[in-house]
Motif scaffolding. Structure first.
Motif, PDB file in Angstrom:
ATOM      1  N   ASP A   1     -10.894  -0.592  -0.898  1.00 56.92           N
ATOM      2  CA  ASP A   1     -11.383  -1.930  -0.599  1.00 56.92           C
ATOM      3  C   ASP A   1     -12.777  -2.143  -1.182  1.00 56.92           C
ATOM      4  O   ASP A   1     -13.365  -1.237  -1.791  1.00 56.92           O
ATOM      5  CB  ASP A   1     -11.364  -2.201   0.914  1.00 56.92           C
TER       6      ASP A   1
ATOM      7  N   ASP B   1     -10.243   4.071   1.826  1.00 52.87           N
ATOM      8  CA  ASP B   1      -9.617   2.772   1.610  1.00 52.87           C
ATOM      9  C   ASP B   1     -10.009   2.205   0.248  1.00 52.87           C
ATOM     10  O   ASP B   1     -11.181   2.246  -0.145  1.00 52.87           O
ATOM     11  CB  ASP B   1     -10.029   1.781   2.697  1.00 52.87           C
TER      12      ASP B   1
ATOM     13  N   LEU C   1      -8.712  -5.649  -0.511  1.00 53.56           N
ATOM     14  CA  LEU C   1      -8.247  -4.542  -1.343  1.00 53.56           C
ATOM     15  C   LEU C   1      -8.605  -4.777  -2.806  1.00 53.56           C
ATOM     16  O   LEU C   1      -8.550  -5.903  -3.305  1.00 53.56           O
ATOM     17  CB  LEU C   1      -6.729  -4.386  -1.218  1.00 53.56           C
TER      18      LEU C   1
ATOM     19  N   THR D   1       0.851  -1.183   0.000  1.00 49.73           N
ATOM     20  CA  THR D   1       0.000   0.000   0.000  1.00 49.73           C
ATOM     21  C   THR D   1       0.892   1.240   0.000  1.00 49.73           C
ATOM     22  O   THR D   1       2.120   1.145   0.125  1.00 49.73           O
ATOM     23  CB  THR D   1      -0.909   0.033   1.231  1.00 49.73           C
TER      24      THR D   1
ATOM     25  N   SER E   1     -15.714   0.268   0.154  1.00 54.35           N
ATOM     26  CA  SER E   1     -15.705   1.610  -0.430  1.00 54.35           C
ATOM     27  C   SER E   1     -16.161   1.586  -1.881  1.00 54.35           C
ATOM     28  O   SER E   1     -16.845   2.501  -2.347  1.00 54.35           O
ATOM     29  CB  SER E   1     -14.303   2.218  -0.322  1.00 54.35           C
TER      30      SER E   1
ATOM     31  N   ASP F   1      -4.940   0.661   1.670  1.00 50.69           N
ATOM     32  CA  ASP F   1      -5.680   0.979   2.893  1.00 50.69           C
ATOM     33  C   ASP F   1      -4.822   1.596   3.996  1.00 50.69           C
ATOM     34  O   ASP F   1      -5.291   1.703   5.134  1.00 50.69           O
ATOM     35  CB  ASP F   1      -6.411  -0.259   3.428  1.00 50.69           C
ATOM     36  N   SER F   2      -3.580   1.969   3.694  1.00 52.11           N
ATOM     37  CA  SER F   2      -2.865   2.837   4.633  1.00 52.11           C
ATOM     38  C   SER F   2      -3.523   4.210   4.571  1.00 52.11           C
ATOM     39  O   SER F   2      -3.990   4.624   3.506  1.00 52.11           O
ATOM     40  CB  SER F   2      -1.381   2.926   4.277  1.00 52.11           C
ATOM     41  N   ARG F   3      -3.558   4.912   5.684  1.00 51.52           N
ATOM     42  CA  ARG F   3      -4.415   6.095   5.762  1.00 51.52           C
ATOM     43  C   ARG F   3      -3.655   7.378   6.059  1.00 51.52           C
ATOM     44  O   ARG F   3      -2.551   7.355   6.606  1.00 51.52           O
ATOM     45  CB  ARG F   3      -5.484   5.895   6.841  1.00 51.52           C
TER      46      ARG F   3
ATOM     47  N   HIS G   1      -2.285   8.395  -2.456  1.00 46.91           N
ATOM     48  CA  HIS G   1      -2.765   7.224  -1.721  1.00 46.91           C
ATOM     49  C   HIS G   1      -3.133   6.073  -2.652  1.00 46.91           C
ATOM     50  O   HIS G   1      -3.740   6.283  -3.706  1.00 46.91           O
ATOM     51  CB  HIS G   1      -3.998   7.652  -0.899  1.00 46.91           C
TER      52      HIS G   1
ATOM     53  N   ASP H   1      -2.338   0.120   8.767  1.00 53.60           N
ATOM     54  CA  ASP H   1      -3.558  -0.319   9.451  1.00 53.60           C
ATOM     55  C   ASP H   1      -3.288  -0.948  10.805  1.00 53.60           C
ATOM     56  O   ASP H   1      -4.221  -1.229  11.556  1.00 53.60           O
ATOM     57  CB  ASP H   1      -4.377  -1.264   8.569  1.00 53.60           C
TER      58      ASP H   1
END
Length: 755
Positions: free
Chosen positions: A402, A400, A427, A365, A405, A383-385, A380, A459
């Motif tokens: 995924d 995310d 993902l 990610t 979403s 799913d790292s935020r 981005h 995450d």
């Protein structure tokens, strides 16, 4: 004494004790008690009294604000369909920082006529928790000129996406436009035909001009006049405000502190996370700053290699001319996307070189923060935020990538319902797992006009809402300067390990301290004229075009080694590295001599240098935007109905053929996350069409059709730049006119069934 109704049930399914609304943690088990203050939309809410608990769950706090007293429970099962009223909220989830999202429907309503929205309400941890944020009009006069222009800039950026969903009239009602510090937040969406115009928006903004700061008052008068005269489109309006912000940004002084830390965690044997700057460092700078967090995908062999490979590539973003204030946002955004695709290609190349297939392929990610002048860019994938923390709240910036979403973005489901699916967290994209033509990195831009923190994390920390739980006790003190940045990241990693503990934990904290002085000279009206400002932008880009021609060894050519807990002795590797470098040099020279055409056409298959970030566009770009002209090198078919492509339905009667050397313009783009984007193309002309072209299927000049972007890209001979014109850009031999299956008007990107 507080009403018994204002009690919260513990979200811990093994506890469910009743707690006072003012408690932050359950008094029995210590579980965090989230406060969900929601805005009720629909006339049906008037059937209830303030203080009443609706459906034994939702406490009506004021006329339209309710509190979910059982936040740990899933939403009640209701036969509520996604309607035309609900769908815009879902499809606009990429803009959820400004556009409220649907929390659910009020139970007990047979017609599901009351929506509950995650609206602009002060968050818990602030003195005004549970109350509505002020309107833009209420906060306008006391704001700085930079913030006033920032607010208008955000509204201008929302105009096009809201217009596409038929809810742009929401931006014309200043009671719906709320502000939280520097952030614009809409209270709800409103559809009011006919569709408003930029001139309508200009009339609303004129109400604010008299109370604008002196340095921008005349600029805004001229801007509104241009809007009323119909001289500005949504894009040109945003561009004009961008220019004003750039000039005002020169009156701002910034200090950036970056602190990073990564930890293997209590249950993992190897750390597959990586960060930049290196873990355990804290740096302070007034120059452009860069921070990166990557998380090697769990369960994928070599995830630690993929994350480090991405870091090694993406940190080269620092070669960009970030200090030049005339580097325009569009160019910088494109360059950031390009770097992401280079990193993706290098990981893919390593996978291919090592013959990795399926779950053996390594991936990672990405979340990256790049500061440039008065702006912060967040890039981005996965799913790292990224979170944005100010004195008034904590906001998740990234969405995310995924399954959950995706379901919301396509308008299929409410987010909280989508999370109940078994595969909701899977993902749909990450670096190294697919071709760059199918990769859709997100780049967001934020104006820096208040002290804040941008938090990047894997995450291992963000799971189970740990950032939302601890922002006011760990990050808010860091914003205020009462807690050192290094101490804050150490505390966050401890929280990830002790409260979650299931994964590696990586944190990069970017603290921004800003000081702004009102300009003594009014903003130059000439900024509304494109030529003057664009000339300086082009000069800035040209002056740095050859800046980054430094050699950078391609890490994708190295063999992957899964790292043990201790590093091996580097001296043993020295002869091997020297031999490898020598072989690569000799091999590269031979390839360059004997296969120049192969090397030219495939620069990313095995590059020996990092491509110049500001070099001319490649003949075949990774993605196409509306307005791009392309010339194809072989015959292609266009489909009249985009839904036939999205559903894999073959409809030969709807196909039309575009001949070799045809020139087409991208006139529309439609997202399809399962198969990739769909493009609407207009046929402009053809260069020497073949004599044997099938006349019964040929396409007429000016007609349009749809194709998957992934199917078009390999057939592009070259791109011919951007244009607003619909005429052929070069002298050609036109095709003869004939009956075509594409004579009938095509559906627009926002019509027809998309479910």
């Amino acid at each position: 004494m507080q009403n018994e109704a204002a009690m919260l049930q513990c979200p811990n399914e093994y506890c469910k004790a009743v707690n006072d609304e003012r408690d932050k943690y359950c008094q029995q088990c210590g579980t965090f008690l989230p406060k969900r203050y929601l805005w009720a939309v629909g006339s049906g809410i008037k059937d209830y009294q303030i203080g009443e608990v609706i459906a034994q769950r939702y406490l009506l706090k004021s006329e339209y604000i309710v509190l979910d007293t059982k936040p740990g429970l899933p939403l009640e099962a209701q036969a509520c369909e996604i309607t035309a009223k609900t769908k815009p909220y879902l499809r606009l989830i990429p803009y959820r920082l400004q556009v409220p999202q649907v929390y659910g429907f009020l139970p007990g309503r047979a017609d599901c006529d009351v929506l509950l929205l995650e609206a602009p309400i002060y968050a818990e941890g602030t003195p005004l928790a549970g109350q509505l944020l002020p309107t833009l009009a209420e906060a306008w006069q006391s704001a700085t000129s930079l913030r006033q222009l920032n607010w208008l800039w955000q509204i201008a950026q929302l105009w096009q996406p809201l217009s596409s969903e038929g809810v742009a009239s929401s931006l014309l009602d200043l009671q719906l436009v709320r502000v939280e510090g520097s952030l614009v937040r809409l209270l709800q969406l409103r559809s009011q035909p006919p569709q408003p115009t930029i001139a309508d928006l200009g009339r609303v903004w004129l109400e604010l001009v008299n109370r604008a700061q002196p340095s921008i008052a005349e600029f805004l008068v001229q801007l509104c006049d241009s809007m009323l005269a119909g001289d500005l489109s949504a894009d040109s309006l945003t561009t004009a405000l961008d220019r004003g912000l750039t000039e005002l940004g020169r009156s701002q002084v910034r200090k950036i502190v970056i602190s990073t830390l990564t930890d293997t965690g209590p249950t993992r044997q190897r750390n597959e996370d990586a960060c930049y700057p290196p873990s355990g460092t804290t740096t302070m700078t007034s120059a452009p700053a860069i921070a990166i967090v990557c998380d090697g995908i769990g369960g994928h062999e070599g995830g630690n290699v993929a994350s480090q490979l991405a870091i090694d590539t993406l940190q080269q973003v620092k070669q960009l001319p970030l200090n030049d204030i005339y580097l325009d946002a569009t160019t910088l955004t494109s360059e950031l996307e390009r770097f992401v695709r280079i990193a993706n290609d290098r990981i893919n190349q390593r996978n291919d070189n090592e013959q990795r297939f399926g779950r053996q392929r390594m991936g990672t990610t990405l979340v990256m923060a790049v500061e440039r002048a008065h702006e912060m860019y967040i890039t981005h994938v996965g799913d790292s935020r990224a979170y944005w923390i100010t004195r008034t709240g904590c906001h998740q910036l990234t969405l995310d990538d995924d399954v959950a979403s995706r379901e919301v973005r396509l308008g299929y489901s409410l987010y909280r319902n989508a999370l109940e699916q078994v595969s909701s967290g899977s993902l749909v994209q990450a670096l190294g797992t697919s071709s760059s033509t199918a990769l859709h990195p997100t780049v967001q831009r934020f104006i820096l006009d208040e002290d804040c923190i941008f938090l990047l994390c894997s995450d291992g920390l963000s799971d189970y809402d740990r950032v939302e739980e601890y922002w006011d006790t760990v990050l808010l003190p860091a914003v205020n300067g009462s807690l050192k940045e290094a101490d804050a990241v150490t505390r966050l990693v401890e929280i990830g390990n002790s409260q979650n503990g299931h994964d590696n934990v990586t944190v990069a904290l970017v603290r921004c301290t800003v000081k702004y002085s009102e300009p003594t000279t009014p903003l130059n009206i000439a900024l509304l004229q494109e030529s003057q400002f664009d000339d300086r932008q082009h000069a800035a880009i040209a002056s740095h075009r050859d800046l980054n021609q430094q050699e950078c060894p391609d890490p994708s050519s190295r063999k992957t080694v899964l790292l043990p807990a201790q590093r091996s002795n580097s001296r043993r590797l020295l002869p091997i590295l020297l031999g490898t470098i020598l072989l690569l040099s000799v091999g590269g020279g031979l390839l360059a001599y004997f296969l120049p055409q192969f090397h030219r056409r495939q620069p990313l298959n095995n590059p020996t240098t990092l491509p110049s970030p500001l070099a001319s566009p490649s003949p075949t770009p990774a993605t196409l935007t509306v307005g791009t002209l392309v010339q194809i090198n072989r015959q292609i078919n266009l489909e009249q109905n985009p839904n036939a492509i999205a559903t894999n339905v073959t409809s030969q009667s709807q196909l039309a053929q575009v001949p070799t050397n045809g020139i087409l313009k991208v006139t529309g783009k439609k997202e399809n996350l399962q198969q990739g984007d769909l493009l609407r193309l207009k046929f402009l002309c053809a260069i020497n069409p073949p004599d044997n072209f099938n006349a019964t299927a040929q396409i007429q000049l000016g007609q349009e059709g749809w194709i998957e972007q992934a199917n078009l890209l390999p057939n592009i001979e070259k791109t011919l730049g951007q244009t607003k014109s619909n005429s052929c850009p070069i002298s050609t031999e036109s095709l003869p006119t004939s009956t075509s299956p594409l004579n009938s008007p095509l559906p627009s990107p926002h019509t027809g069934s998309e479910n």
